[in-house]
Design an enzyme around this catalytic site. Structure first.
Site, PDB file in Angstrom:
ATOM      1  N   GLY A   1       0.827  -1.214   0.000  1.00  0.00           N
ATOM      2  CA  GLY A   1       0.000   0.000   0.000  1.00  0.00           C
ATOM      3  C   GLY A   1       0.853   1.253   0.000  1.00  0.00           C
ATOM      4  O   GLY A   1       1.939   1.307  -0.598  1.00  0.00           O
ATOM      5  N   SER A   2       0.375   2.280   0.727  1.00  0.00           N
ATOM      6  CA  SER A   2       0.966   3.615   0.629  1.00  0.00           C
ATOM      7  C   SER A   2       2.385   3.706   1.163  1.00  0.00           C
ATOM      8  O   SER A   2       3.099   4.658   0.851  1.00  0.00           O
ATOM      9  CB  SER A   2       0.088   4.620   1.360  1.00  0.00           C
ATOM     10  N   ILE A   3       2.839   2.741   1.990  1.00  0.00           N
ATOM     11  CA  ILE A   3       4.237   2.807   2.448  1.00  0.00           C
ATOM     12  C   ILE A   3       5.199   2.604   1.278  1.00  0.00           C
ATOM     13  O   ILE A   3       6.378   2.956   1.362  1.00  0.00           O
ATOM     14  CB  ILE A   3       4.517   1.774   3.553  1.00  0.00           C
ATOM     15  N   HIS A   4       4.664   2.089   0.161  1.00  0.00           N
ATOM     16  CA  HIS A   4       5.502   1.918  -1.024  1.00  0.00           C
ATOM     17  C   HIS A   4       5.785   3.266  -1.693  1.00  0.00           C
ATOM     18  O   HIS A   4       6.733   3.393  -2.482  1.00  0.00           O
ATOM     19  CB  HIS A   4       4.803   0.976  -2.011  1.00  0.00           C
ATOM     20  N   LYS A   5       4.980   4.294  -1.390  1.00  0.00           N
ATOM     21  CA  LYS A   5       5.144   5.586  -2.057  1.00  0.00           C
ATOM     22  C   LYS A   5       6.500   6.209  -1.785  1.00  0.00           C
ATOM     23  O   LYS A   5       7.014   6.992  -2.601  1.00  0.00           O
ATOM     24  CB  LYS A   5       4.030   6.534  -1.610  1.00  0.00           C
TER      25      LYS A   5
END
Length: 735
Positions: A448-452
């Site tokens: 999810g967003s931690i990949h951003k």
């Protein structure tokens, strides 16, 4: 003629003159009528042996004695009485001339002495009775016999030489045979009966221990006993089981069933051995021995102790009753931890004693204890991390959680907790085998967003954006057949990069990824360690999966940059953030700090793999922008990670909401996560928390759990608070 006087006459020398019967010469000390029977060499009297006899007409005639015709058995004894001299050595008998005058004395040669070995000689023939002849005439007619020589005996020197040769030949034969046996036939004779005289005792080798970074034991072996039974010797299985059950903690029925006689599978041989219990404490084993139960015995065993119970249990794993590693690090490093058992072979006597034979054959192969592992784990931090995680998970149902603490710069994993966990000392008491898995390395999720953070880092490094970049962000963006929306809409306003991170803008991130391109994005995903196992040291570590560019669909251009269509583990994502904290240099996370040999010598673990991902300047810029996630709170909105802020320290991090797939199937609920570093100005530690919950409560657990774990870690290692309590001011919508 005048009468003859009975008194013998004496001559001038004083010698007695013999009468007409004859004159007898006596030796000194021999005389008188008392020894009238003077003995001849053959033990006969003079009268019997042919001494002077009366003759008619004054003529003397010798009479042949009767006893001379045969051997006299008393002669040897009489010789002794006579002083040991034979008649042949005495003074000869003197014969007087006829008429009794004293004539010249002459010695008549005595008859040869018969020796004991002359018994085979024929006796002299008896004379017929007739007129007696004068002694002189009889002596003239009878020839003088020469004494017989005794038979010649064997030469003793020849016998000695012959005996010596025989003895030498015997010893030579024996010596040759001994040399042959000792050199040629030694192995055959030595091994012929050796097996029946040998006893073999196995010398167990202790299994190596597992320690934390401070030397505190996480798992180690202690001496114990196992209890066994010979079913053929157990008299009453039920009665025996009743006595053993309270000591072993095993039901009576189960123990009685084990001790029942049975036949070994595939044979007709009855079973002579069955385990009743393993790893029994020595004190209890002594109580069992005191019972003296028929067919029941104890023997040395090894027991694995896990002092912390469930402390790092999902990490350490457990062993079988035979001390074989089955899961976790116990299985991964089983060859290193297990020792090599020794063996002692020695000769024993026969009988019930079977005691070693002093000076007999004995061969000992010493046991080689196993090596020990010193982990990078900190026991105290591990305990606190597990406690915080489990307390947070109590608010969810049927959930799975993982928490990882990594030391920046070294890649040392200081804590790695999983939920649910179990007691490694009793691994059978779990609801499901999955409860024993290490979630940090086996829990595969869409990050999810931690990949951003990876997408923004690649864009910074490639020059696609700068820290001051800002552009209008719409509320939605469509890729293929999928529309992506922001939870904090910008309504088309110009938004800064820190603002996009603080509000976790999907639209802004996808637009930046479009400029970066899939090839470069995938390249940076790999540099940050995604798509392959980290090699931390855990067995069965999942590698995740990256979607190749040629397999991207139209929607993949929107899903991949924001952390979907990407499979990763919590550990992989924690290592990626550790690279950002380490001035852009990736350091492989690892668990093995040292390998301790049995002699105590420490060998450092394999050096971690390192590589450069971002420049220090870009890494510092990215960290500064990630601080907005825990600090932005104003009229424009609240950042998604405010709950993760640690009082007194600047924190940089990112929240995430992902999905979980199990065997390719999407699971209900969401995966809430938070990964951050502190102090943000010079990070020391990275903490990652992942929580999957079917009800979607993961996001409410992850950030608060991060805050508590990071706060304890900073205090535990006495990290000074940040120089300033205030983080940089971020403008979300610049004018």
């Amino acid at each position: 003629m005048p009468p003859r006087s009975e008194e013998p006459r004496r001559d001038a020398t004083g010698s007695r003159r013999g009468s007409s019967r004859g004159t007898e010469h006596r030796e000194p000390g021999v005389g008188g009528i008392s020894d009238a029977r003077a003995y001849t060499p053959r033990g006969r009297t003079i009268r019997e042996g042919g001494g002077a006899a009366r003759t008619g007409g004054g003529a003397e005639q010798r009479r042949t004695p009767r006893s001379s015709r045969s051997g006299d058995p008393f002669r040897p004894a009489l010789q002794v009485l006579d002083g040991g001299r034979t008649g042949a050595t005495r003074a000869g008998r003197r014969e007087t001339a006829a008429g009794g005058r004293a004539g010249v004395v002459r010695t008549v040669s005595a008859k040869p002495v018969r020796e004991p070995f002359d018994d085979d000689e024929e006796p002299a023939p008896r004379r017929r009775p007739g007129p007696r002849r004068p002694a002189r005439q009889a002596a003239a007619r009878r020839p003088v016999r020469k004494p017989r020589r005794p038979p010649k005996l064997a030469d003793p020197r020849r016998r000695l030489r012959l005996g010596t040769l025989l003895v030498l030949a015997l010893f030579t034969t024996i010596g040759i045979r001994l040399v042959f046996l000792q050199t040629v036939s030694t192995p055959a004779y030595a091994d012929g009966g050796l097996a029946s005289r040998l006893a073999v005792v196995e010398l167990p080798a202790p299994r190596g221990a597992i320690y934390d970074r401070t030397g505190a034991p996480l798992a180690h072996s202690v001496e114990a006993r196992y209890v066994f039974a010979d079913p053929t010797l157990v008299k009453n299985p039920t009665a025996t089981a009743r006595l053993l059950s309270p000591l072993l903690g095993i039901p009576v029925s189960e123990l009685a069933d084990r001790m029942k006689p049975r036949i070994l599978p595939g044979t007709t041989t009855p079973s002579r051995f069955v385990y009743l219990a393993r790893g029994v404490e020595i004190a209890k084993a002594k109580q069992i021995m005191a019972l003296d139960l028929a067919g029941v015995g104890v023997h040395r065993d090894e027991k694995r102790e896990v002092p912390g119970g469930d402390l790092a249990a999902n990490l350490i794993g457990f062993v079988s009753q035979d001390m074989n590693g089955l899961e976790g690090l116990e299985a991964k490093y089983d060859d290193m931890l297990e020792g090599k058992a020794g063996r002692k072979r020695y000769e024993v006597g026969q009988g019930d004693l079977a005691a070693p034979i002093p000076g007999g054959y004995s061969q000992t192969t010493p046991a080689q204890p196993g090596s020990s592992l010193e982990l990078t784990i900190d026991r105290d931090l591990q305990f606190k991390t597990q406690r915080i995680l489990s307390d947070g998970m109590a608010r969810t149902r049927g959930s799975v959680g993982a928490a990882v603490v990594i030391e920046v710069g070294t890649g040392d994993v200081l804590a790695q907790a999983s939920f649910p966990t179990y007691n490694a000392a009793d691994p059978t008491k779990v609801n499901s085998p999955a409860d024993r898995e290490d979630a940090a390395t086996s829990f595969i999720v869409d990050p999810g967003s931690i990949h951003k953070a990876i997408t923004y880092g690649a864009a910074l490094q490639e020059g696609v954006i700068t820290p001051d970049t800002a552009f209008p962000v719409a509320n939605t963006i469509t890729k293929g057949d999928t529309t992506f929306r922001d939870t904090h809409p910008a309504n088309g306003q110009k938004m800064s990069i820190p603002g996009m991170l603080a509000f976790s803008s999907n639209v802004g991130t996808i637009e930046i990824a479009d400029k970066l391109g899939p090839d470069r994005l995938i390249d940076y995903q790999k540099r940050f360690g995604l798509g392959q196992p980290t090699g931390e040291g855990m067995p069965g570590e999942a590698g995740g999966r990256l979607l190749p560019a040629d397999q991207w669909s139209d929607s993949s251009y929107g899903s991949v940059p924001i952390g979907h269509s990407v499979d990763a583990t919590p550990l992989q994502m924690a290592a990626a953030y550790a690279a950002i904290a380490n001035d852009g240099r990736y350091v492989q996370p690892h668990l093995i700090r040292n390998v301790i040999a049995p002699d105590g010598k420490k060998t450092p673990g394999a050096a971690p793999v390192t590589r450069s991902v971002l420049s220090p300047a870009n890494a510092a810029a990215l960290r500064r922008m990630l601080e907005a996630v825990t600090t932005v709170d104003g009229p424009d909105g609240r950042a998604t990670g405010l709950a993760a802020a640690v009082p007194g320290y600047r924190v940089a991090g990112k929240t995430g909401t992902g999905l979980r797939y199990d065997n390719g199937k999407l699971q209900p609920g969401e995966v809430g996560s938070f990964i951050g570093m502190a102090p943000a100005e010079k990070p020391r530690y990275v903490v990652a928390v992942f929580v999957w919950s079917p009800g979607g409560e993961g996001g409410a657990v992850a950030a608060p759990a991060f805050r508590e774990i990071m706060g304890f870690t900073l205090r535990h290692y006495r990290v000074p608070p940040s120089a300033t309590d205030k983080s940089p001011k971020f403008e979300v919508f610049p004018h």
